[in-house]
Design an enzyme around this catalytic site. Structure first.
Site, PDB file in Angstrom:
ATOM      1  N   HIS A  98      -7.557  -5.012  -2.649  1.00 15.04           N
ATOM      2  CA  HIS A  98      -6.363  -4.328  -2.028  1.00 15.04           C
ATOM      3  C   HIS A  98      -6.134  -4.891  -0.597  1.00 15.04           C
ATOM      4  O   HIS A  98      -6.877  -5.121   0.053  1.00 15.04           O
ATOM      5  CB  HIS A  98      -6.739  -2.702  -2.001  1.00 15.04           C
ATOM      6  N   ASP A 113      -8.809  -4.285  -7.010  1.00 13.53           N
ATOM      7  CA  ASP A 113      -8.493  -2.937  -6.274  1.00 13.53           C
ATOM      8  C   ASP A 113      -8.525  -1.962  -7.325  1.00 13.53           C
ATOM      9  O   ASP A 113      -7.346  -1.719  -7.893  1.00 13.53           O
ATOM     10  CB  ASP A 113      -6.927  -3.416  -5.853  1.00 13.53           C
ATOM     11  N   CYS A 125       0.736  -1.194   0.025  1.00 13.51           N
ATOM     12  CA  CYS A 125      -0.121   0.190  -0.142  1.00 13.51           C
ATOM     13  C   CYS A 125       0.891   1.310   0.045  1.00 13.51           C
ATOM     14  O   CYS A 125       1.494   1.520  -0.695  1.00 13.51           O
ATOM     15  CB  CYS A 125      -0.822  -0.046   0.951  1.00 13.51           C
TER      16      CYS A 125
END
Length: 299
Positions: free
Chosen positions: A268, A237, A189
């Protein structure tokens, strides 16, 4: 290896993953997030079960024990003169090494050095690498023990100083006495975005990078990248995936060596085994590819 715990299945509506992604990345405040989650409750899926499935349970994520006899782990400070002056992170090494080993910098999500990221560092050491996971929140006292507060803390900090701290960690690791001089970076991330950024801004230091579901490197710096990249994305995602086609075109144009995998039925955060977003099959495949990639390019 610690016996893997498993959570009871939780019925989570697809919309809940989208809401959590917005909440986790500051696009939705907590009150509106909880209100929206309550609106999704139906049948056996109560707001409490949905929320419980989305929020991390770090007791589930420990694949390698901190006292595993094959590794040694400690917290270590490093100088960061252009950042906050000093950084600190989690340094994990194989317990027995007959030669200098390649080093991997592990960069956490947007909430500090939580137990999942520490476990990722242990997994790398178990695979034969020296791993170091810095905590961006160290100048404020370190990861506070819960992700909500950690996100707020990281959001309050000067992002440029955080980047300077990560660059300082990179320089420190490149010269680590036990290291071979080869350095890889893996991040998740926020850490995925930082992986690409470090490859672009420190091309003389980074030898390989594996960004997991992070935004791509700045367009005007992609041409600087020398290290091979292994980009790991979840098919579901869409927020992150929509950022990558333009970057791919630039990487192709500038002959940046890269591979990209989009994993089916994966959200995600699919590698984070502390939440319901975890996809065991694709996470294990992505991790094996990560280890193989580092072994190839950091040997």
């Amino acid at each position: 290896m610690t016996k893997r715990k498993t959570a009871a299945p939780v019925a989570i509506p697809a919309k809940a993953y989208e809401l959590y992604d917005k909440y986790a990345h500051g696009m939705l405040n907590r009150r509106d997030f909880l209100t929206a989650i309550a609106g999704l409750a139906a049948g056996t899926a109560t707001a409490a079960t949905i929320l419980g499935g989305l929020m991390p349970n770090y007791a589930l994520a420990a694949q390698i024990s901190f006292n595993d006899p094959d590794i040694t782990a400690r917290y270590q400070t490093f100088p960061a003169p252009e950042g906050h002056g000093e950084g600190r992170g989690y340094l994990v090494m194989p317990a027995k090494a007959e030669a200098r080993l390649p080093v991997v910098l592990v960069i956490h999500e947007n909430r500090g050095l939580n137990p999942y990221i520490e476990d990722v560092a242990r997994r790398l050491a178990k695979a034969g690498f020296i791993a170091f996971a810095p905590d961006a929140l160290w100048p404020l006292g370190g990861y506070p023990g819960n992700d909500d507060e950690g996100r707020q803390m990281q959001r309050s900090m000067d992002s440029q100083k955080i980047i300077a701290d990560l660059k300082a960690a990179t320089r420190w690791l490149k010269q680590l006495e036990a290291g071979s001089g080869k350095l890889g970076v893996v991040g998740f991330c926020f850490g995925g975005a930082m992986t690409g950024l470090l490859a672009a801004e420190l091309p003389e230091l980074v030898d390989a990078g594996v960004p997991f579901y992070g935004s791509p490197p700045p367009a005007d710096k992609i041409a600087n990248i020398k290290a091979p990249l292994l980009v790991q994305l979840g098919e579901l995602d869409t927020r992150v995936n929509e950022m990558w086609p333009a970057a791919e075109a630039l990487m192709t144009q500038h002959q940046v060596p890269y591979q990209m995998h989009r994993y089916p039925d994966s959200h995600h955060g699919f590698h984070n085994d502390s939440t319901a977003r975890y996809n065991k099959e694709t996470a294990e495949l992505a991790w094996q590819r990560t280890i193989d990639f580092f072994r190839l390019h950091l040997s």
